[in-house]
Each structure stands twice: as C-alpha cells, then as structure tokens.
Design an enzyme around this catalytic site. Structure first.
Site, PDB file in Angstrom:
ATOM      1  N   ALA A   1       0.847  -1.192   0.000  1.00 41.99           N
ATOM      2  CA  ALA A   1       0.000   0.000   0.000  1.00 41.99           C
ATOM      3  C   ALA A   1       0.883   1.243   0.000  1.00 41.99           C
ATOM      4  O   ALA A   1       2.118   1.158  -0.088  1.00 41.99           O
ATOM      5  CB  ALA A   1      -0.938  -0.001   1.205  1.00 41.99           C
ATOM      6  N   ASN A   2       0.246   2.406   0.085  1.00 44.30           N
ATOM      7  CA  ASN A   2       0.980   3.656   0.218  1.00 44.30           C
ATOM      8  C   ASN A   2       0.276   4.534   1.252  1.00 44.30           C
ATOM      9  O   ASN A   2      -0.727   4.123   1.838  1.00 44.30           O
ATOM     10  CB  ASN A   2       1.099   4.367  -1.145  1.00 44.30           C
ATOM     11  CG  ASN A   2      -0.260   4.677  -1.742  1.00 44.30           C
ATOM     12  OD1 ASN A   2      -1.053   5.413  -1.179  1.00 44.30           O
ATOM     13  ND2 ASN A   2      -0.534   4.099  -2.914  1.00 44.30           N
ATOM     14  N   ARG A   3       0.791   5.726   1.469  1.00 43.35           N
ATOM     15  CA  ARG A   3       0.313   6.559   2.574  1.00 43.35           C
ATOM     16  C   ARG A   3      -0.831   7.492   2.209  1.00 43.35           C
ATOM     17  O   ARG A   3      -1.193   8.356   3.002  1.00 43.35           O
ATOM     18  CB  ARG A   3       1.471   7.378   3.132  1.00 43.35           C
ATOM     19  CG  ARG A   3       2.603   6.519   3.657  1.00 43.35           C
ATOM     20  CD  ARG A   3       3.663   7.358   4.329  1.00 43.35           C
ATOM     21  NE  ARG A   3       4.776   6.536   4.756  1.00 43.35           N
ATOM     22  CZ  ARG A   3       5.667   6.912   5.673  1.00 43.35           C
ATOM     23  NH1 ARG A   3       5.551   8.085   6.252  1.00 43.35           N
ATOM     24  NH2 ARG A   3       6.657   6.112   5.999  1.00 43.35           N
TER      25      ARG A   3
END
Length: 218
Positions: free
Chosen positions: A26-28
């Site tokens: 995932a990412n932020r």
C-alpha cells in the site's frame, strides 16, 4: 458558476495489492484531497462518481461512491463509470501488484521473493479511451523536480492537466496542500491551503473549462 448537468469521475485514496490473505502493498495516501474534490464538484452541481480505495472517510454529500481495493478493481470501476464530462484521477494507484498466494506466507530463514506484475495505467488508459472525457486531470506526487516531472507526466500520459505536489513532508495524511497546476500554458503555483480550499479552487477551474466547450482545454 455551476457544474449542473456534468458527470465527473473522481478517484481517491490508495490501492491495496494483496501479497497473501493477511498482507498487502500500500501507500500513505489518506484520500482526503480526493474526497474534498469530489465534495467541491458536487457542491457546484455536478453528478460525481467517487471511486474510492480503502479509506475510512465519510462520503461527501451528493456523490455516488464506489469502493474498491486494488488497482485492477479501480480500473474496472472507472471504465464502468464512463461516459463522463471530466475525470479527476487523484488516487495514488500502486504501480505494481504481487502474484498473490491464497495461503499465508510463513516466516522462514530468508525473506520471500515477491514477483511483481505491472498494474494497468488508469490515467493513460483513460486519456486514450474511445470514451475519453473532454477534460482528463491527473495527479503527480513528487519528492523532487516537481514541475519537470509533472510536465513530463502530462505529456507521457496525454492528460489535459496535471496537479502536482511535493510529498516529501507530511502532505499525505495532512490537512493542507501546496500544488502546481500543469497545463499546456505552463505551470501555475498555488500557495499552501487547506485541502478543502484547494478542492474548491480546482472545482471552479473545472467549471470554467467545461463551460467553454469550443475552447481548447489542453
């Protein structure tokens, strides 16, 4: 200024790419900017289809929300939402996915090898789609050479506009944003503003563009 009668697609948030049943890449991205844009467009009267990655945010008023998890699901949802008068691709879509397993990967003596597969390029695909919206807007999260990288992305992806920002600080997850709007005319820097105000300002620009159907928006 009104967007009444316009249908606009907005993507927002991250995508989660499964590794196994309990892990994912995932990412932020928090989804805050995309959700704010969807709400601002709806406030101007647009019919908004908000395609949201896995975030815990309230659905903006008067928007039709479609929840997805992966990049492939988001790609399919964007295609299903066409035709549209504009598309604002805010989501931070994972560039790669993993050849996932249906069993939990157990910890061993060495780290597992993950085989990555490239995800569909949603923005570039939309810009080349037979039902391409008249106005296609992409986002570029950069950590250096923001204008140069975003300008190149606009050309490479064939987007009309690119909204670029420097995410080397706490922009992802924060409540303010300083952007550069890249168009064929050049780069326009906006000051740091609350994400709701960035959204309102961008919505007004979109309304102005869609109100001039005979003018080149690129």
């Amino acid at each position: 200024m009104s967007l009444s009668g316009a249908h606009i697609i907005v993507t927002a948030g991250p995508t989660h790419e499964p590794i196994d049943p309990v892990r994912y890449i995932a990412n932020r991205s928090s989804g805050k900017q995309g959700f704010a844009i969807a709400g601002a467009l709806a406030a101007l009267g647009a019919r908004v289809t908000l395609i949201a990655g896995p975030v815990h945010l309230a659905t903006p008023a008067k928007t039709d929300r479609v929840d997805v998890e992966t990049a492939c699901q988001m790609h399919a949802a964007v295609d299903a939402a066409l035709p549209a008068d504009a598309a604002v691709m805010v989501a931070a879509v994972a560039d790669w996915r993993v050849e996932a397993t249906d069993r939990k990967i157990k910890k061993g003596e060495s780290a597992p090898v993950l085989h990555l597969v490239e995800n569909p390029d949603i923005l570039a695909g939309l810009a080349r789609h037979p039902q391409r919206p008249p106005l296609v807007i992409g986002f570029a999260a950069e950590t250096e050479n923001v204008v140069a990288h975003a300008t190149a992305k606009r050309s490479r992806k064939r987007a009309d506009w690119i909204v670029a920002n420097d995410v080397s600080g706490d922009v992802m997850g924060g409540d303010t944003n300083a952007i550069v709007l890249i168009t064929a005319e050049g780069a326009e820097s906006w000051p740091a503003l609350p994400k709701a105000e960035v959204a309102a300002r961008l919505a007004r620009r979109i309304a102005t563009a869609l109100d001039m159907p005979h003018k080149d928006r690129t």
